[in-house]
Structures are given as C-alpha cells and as structure tokens.
Design a protein around this motif. Structure first.
Motif, PDB file in Angstrom:
ATOM      1  N   GLU A 183       0.844  -1.204   0.000  1.00 40.78           N
ATOM      2  CA  GLU A 183       0.000   0.000   0.000  1.00 40.78           C
ATOM      3  C   GLU A 183       0.881   1.257   0.000  1.00 40.78           C
ATOM      4  OE1 GLU A 183      -2.721   0.632   3.282  1.00 40.78           O
ATOM      5  OE2 GLU A 183      -3.260   2.598   2.460  1.00 40.78           O
ATOM      6  N   LEU A 184       1.949   1.223   0.801  1.00 41.42           N
ATOM      7  CA  LEU A 184       2.859   2.375   0.830  1.00 41.42           C
ATOM      8  C   LEU A 184       3.404   2.662  -0.575  1.00 41.42           C
ATOM      9  CD1 LEU A 184       4.614   4.495   2.361  1.00 41.42           C
ATOM     10  CD2 LEU A 184       6.314   2.681   2.667  1.00 41.42           C
ATOM     11  N   GLY A 185       3.800   1.589  -1.275  1.00 45.02           N
ATOM     12  CA  GLY A 185       4.317   1.758  -2.636  1.00 45.02           C
ATOM     13  C   GLY A 185       3.294   2.434  -3.543  1.00 45.02           C
ATOM     14  N   GLU A 186       2.028   2.008  -3.431  1.00 46.36           N
ATOM     15  CA  GLU A 186       0.973   2.613  -4.266  1.00 46.36           C
ATOM     16  C   GLU A 186       0.784   4.081  -3.906  1.00 46.36           C
ATOM     17  OE1 GLU A 186      -2.339   0.032  -3.527  1.00 46.36           O
ATOM     18  OE2 GLU A 186      -1.313  -1.660  -4.505  1.00 46.36           O
ATOM     19  N   ARG A 187       0.817   4.370  -2.609  1.00 48.45           N
ATOM     20  CA  ARG A 187       0.647   5.773  -2.166  1.00 48.45           C
ATOM     21  C   ARG A 187       1.811   6.635  -2.648  1.00 48.45           C
ATOM     22  NH1 ARG A 187      -4.623   5.851  -1.311  1.00 48.45           N
ATOM     23  NH2 ARG A 187      -5.257   4.251   0.156  1.00 48.45           N
ATOM     24  N   LEU A 188       3.002   6.086  -2.619  1.00 48.18           N
ATOM     25  CA  LEU A 188       4.164   6.867  -3.075  1.00 48.18           C
ATOM     26  C   LEU A 188       4.063   7.147  -4.566  1.00 48.18           C
ATOM     27  CD1 LEU A 188       7.129   5.298  -1.045  1.00 48.18           C
ATOM     28  CD2 LEU A 188       5.766   7.340  -0.550  1.00 48.18           C
ATOM     29  N   ARG A 189       3.500   6.191  -5.324  1.00 50.07           N
ATOM     30  CA  ARG A 189       3.290   6.437  -6.760  1.00 50.07           C
ATOM     31  C   ARG A 189       2.300   7.595  -6.935  1.00 50.07           C
ATOM     32  NH1 ARG A 189       7.069   4.770  -9.783  1.00 50.07           N
ATOM     33  NH2 ARG A 189       6.044   6.425 -10.919  1.00 50.07           N
ATOM     34  N   SER A 190       1.285   7.667  -6.060  1.00 51.16           N
ATOM     35  CA  SER A 190       0.331   8.783  -6.136  1.00 51.16           C
ATOM     36  C   SER A 190       1.033  10.108  -5.854  1.00 51.16           C
ATOM     37  CB  SER A 190      -0.807   8.618  -5.118  1.00 51.16           C
ATOM     38  OG  SER A 190      -1.463   7.415  -5.323  1.00 51.16           O
TER      39      SER A 190
END
Ligand SMILES: Nc1ncnc2c1ncn2[C@@H]1O[C@H](COP(=O)(O)OP(=O)(O)OP(=O)(O)O)[C@@H](O)[C@H]1O
Length: 258
Positions: A183-190
């Motif tokens: 989830e952190l990875g997805e948020r960082l992409r955002s």
C-alpha cells in the motif's frame, strides 16, 4: 511545483571514515528513485548530506536553485523535504493537526507572513496529503490509536503536506508487513503523480524494486550500480555487495572506507 534534484560529487567524512564518496544522483520531477545498499553503505548519510544535516563536499541543486552549504531549514523551505528513520508524530495532535503543522506555501504570501513572524499553515495542502496517503478516515484520530503501518503513512503525509519539490524518505517501510508495504508503494506512486520527486531509502527490496522508476546502489559510500530496477537486480556487483556485505565484518568495512 516541480524541480529536479541533482547531487554531484557528494562526499561526507566522519573522522577517518568516508561515509559517502563522490556520489552523483538525480531525482527528476514525478519519479521515484530508490537508494539501496547493505547496512552502513551510506544511505542515511546521503539523505543527511542532501538535506543539509551532514557536512558534505560536492554540490546539491534543486532546479535552478543551488542549495550547497545552506542550512537544513532553508533547504526545506526551498522544497527539499525529508523523513527520519524514527520519525515520531506529535502525540497530542490529531492526524490532521500533525499535517497542518507541516503544511505551508513557499510563495510570496508565505515569505511575507514569515517576515511578519507568523506561520502560514495551508489547510488545502494538509487535506491533499490526507487524500494522497489515503488517511482521510483517520484525520481526527490521535496517533496512539493508529496501527504502526498507518503511523508510518502519517509520517510520510506530514512531509508531503509541505508540498516539496523532492521528498527524501528514510526507511518508511520499516516494521510494515507485506500488505502495508505494498500500500505504501501505491501511495508513493500517487505522490510522484503530482510531480513531486521521491528518493526512497529502504531495506524492503520488493517495495523499492516494484515501486521505483530507477534505483541507485551504494556500497561503502560509493555508487556501484544505477538504472532500471530489473537491470540493477541482476547486476553482479549488486548481488555480490549484498552477499559480501552480509559477510563483511565492521573492521573490513572500516578498512575499505579509510
Ligand atoms: N554521525 C556519525 N558519526 C560517525 N560515523 C557515522 C555517523 N553517521 C554514520 N556514520 C558511519 O557512516 C557509515 C554510513 O552510515 P549510514 O547510517 O549512512 O549507512 P546506512 O546505509 O544508512 O545504514 P543502515 O542501512 O544500517 O541504516 C557507517 O559506517 C556509519 O557507522
């Protein structure tokens, strides 16, 4: 807001120890760059040198702005934000209030209010950070009521709320389980999707190699490889650094650095 972070020849010495040696690094707007390496390779020192917390030689530029030699608080105001390995939240403030403390403009309006001695919190920046990190449902919650994973997201959100050009993250996935890390990875992409450049230091290889556009590998303070995650993963020097790094004794590392 976007600007490229460029470091050239970044070098840090602690007494006889060369913690960082001639490191060149670029973080383009809207990209995620991973910075990895075995324990003691110089990753935190690199963030310290970029953000002004370690005395370094070499140059640091953010867009057209030369940050070399400037104090950490000045670099932060120019748009270079960071988080810390043990980033504590303000325990007596809600999540939203934690973000508001950091939220602000780097505009003429902020310059004037700073000159007048007043801070200028920017509620819109805090709200945007809440959404980018998926924290809206926790906005009114106190930090000690959150899971460890959510607290780590709030730590990142607090840095995002300052609307930096470039954000340096020191081990944001420490202590996260695989799902939280994804989830952190997805948020960082955002976050990167807004045009912010992100430099991600972490030991979680799955996170770094899956989320980042490019990866820089340090060993004994030097860059030994850089490029696309798939190329870096297969690089023989990187494989050897991780296997050899685990085997090297602290004395070996000291000798290699001095
Ligand atoms: N303040 C300091 N004084 C003296 N030596 C230091 C200092 N900070 C770091 N070092 C040394 O510099 C080298 C690089 O340390 P650094 O913490 O940057 O590595 P790292 O890659 O972030 O490690 P880790 O993955 O374990 O966090 C190490 O040999 C460390 O002991």
């Amino acid at each position: 807001m976007s600007a490229t972070l460029t470091a050239a020849g970044l070098t840090v010495r602690y007494g006889g120890v060369r913690a960082l040696s001639g490191v060149d690094l670029t973080v383009e707007p809207g990209t995620l760059v991973g910075l990895i390496g075995p324990n003691g390779a110089g990753k935190t020192t690199c963030i310290d040198a970029l953000t002004g917390f370690a005395s370094a030689t070499g140059r640091v530029r953010l867009g057209g702005d030369d940050l070399t030699g400037l104090r950490p608080d000045v670099r932060a105001r120019r748009g270079l934000a960071r988080t810390w390995q043990a980033g504590e939240l303000f325990g007596d403030l809600t999540v939203r209030e934690n973000l508001l403390v950091a939220a602000g403009h780097r505009s003429w309006r902020q310059a004037i209010t700073e000159f007048l001695g007043r801070s200028a919190p920017d509620p819109a920046a805090a709200e945007e950070a809440l959404d980018l990190l998926g924290l809206r449902e926790h906005a009114g919650t106190m930090p000690d009521e959150l899971s460890h994973g959510t607290r780590k997201l709030v730590g990142v959100a607090r840095a995002v709320a300052s609307r930096p050009h470039v954000l340096c993250l020191d081990e944001p996935a420490a202590g996260l389980d695989a799902g939280e890390s994804r989830e952190l990875g997805e948020r960082l992409r955002s976050v990167a999707g807004t045009g912010t450049g992100v430099l991600l230091v972490d030991h979680d290889m799955d996170l770094v190699l899956s989320a980042c556009d490019s990866v820089v590998v340090l060993e004994f303070g030097e860059v030994i490889a850089s490029g696309a995650p798939d190329d870096v993963r297969r690089d023989p020097r990187v494989v050897a650094a991780y296997l050899g790094g685990a085997a090297a004794t602290p004395d070996d590392q000291q000798e290699a650095r001095s």
